[in-house]
Design a protein around this motif. Sequence first.
Motif: not given
Lengths: 97, 231
Positions: B30-50
């Motif tokens: 679960x934690x790995x999946x949440x982390x993966x998706x947060x990094x994916x959103x960062x790659x799409x949006x370049x938002x450092x918060x993600x």
Amino acid sequence: MERKRSRLEVIRDILLVIRSKNGKIKPTQILYKSNLSHIMMSDYIRELMEKDFIKESRSSNGRTYSITEKGIKYLSEYNTIVNFMDSFGLTPENKDF
Amino acid sequence: MLIFNMSHLYIMPDWFFELNLIFELIFIVFTAYIAYYAFKIYKLSNQKESRDFGFGFSFLSLSYILLISMNSLFLSFLSGNLRVMELDDIMGLRNLMIASYLLFLILGFITIFYTTLKSKSPRIYSMLAILCLAAVYFSCNRALIVYILSSLLLLFISYNYIEEYRKNKNKNTLLVGLGMIFLLVSNVLMGFVGNYALSGFYVLSRIFEIAAYSLIMLSLITILKNGKKKK
């Protein structure tokens, strides 16, 4: 009164404006259509170029901007991005004032 | 069933051992999946918060990986699969794994807490990390201080999410907020386990923990489903 746009919304709006011109758009056209002050627009344009969402071209007619693949991807995934950022409380502070 | 964890022995009911292993595997996924998706959103949006949020959950995932590895290693030792001569090596490795587990656990919560501050200052993050790690290092009971600090961080994180929900009325934010509250309860209970040898609290803590991550995953799954629908 119109509510303030979030940063993500402003980025989306600018990219939509650039995409709607099929590639090449001048800074003044972005300024009119994006409803931002000149300083704000310059800040966002600089940010979008740093993030590789748009690229700048210079010619004898002046500067123009076009959207990149990354920018197009941002638009297509915009809803997911916003939902994720909002749900996890990660939406950045608004700098559109 | 005695499981070595941190500087104390946890007293865990025998019947719970296999279930505990499954729970820890679920936490990792679960934690790995949440982390993966947060990094994916960062790659799409370049938002450092993600990106920072992704790092937070990556640290938590690593801490669970260390925990499950440590428990499995000690189980092998206790069941006699390892020779007595290797005891010194095992104890050394165990101490290293305990320290790493505590480090990644507290870093995970510090990083998630940092994202709630909406600050762009790396100095604030550095200061938070240094203060917490110094408190842990100089403490006599490192495990307990980690759980106290984590609980305090989770208290502020939970409060932040409840305030976010009050502002935007987003049901997913409420799910995440409830998840963080359950994690807080789990942390508090775990703090009691090592010090008062309350095996029942261990089981209860794990139940709250799995409920917490399930709620956060549910929120993420809802976001992904809605994202696909609107395309």
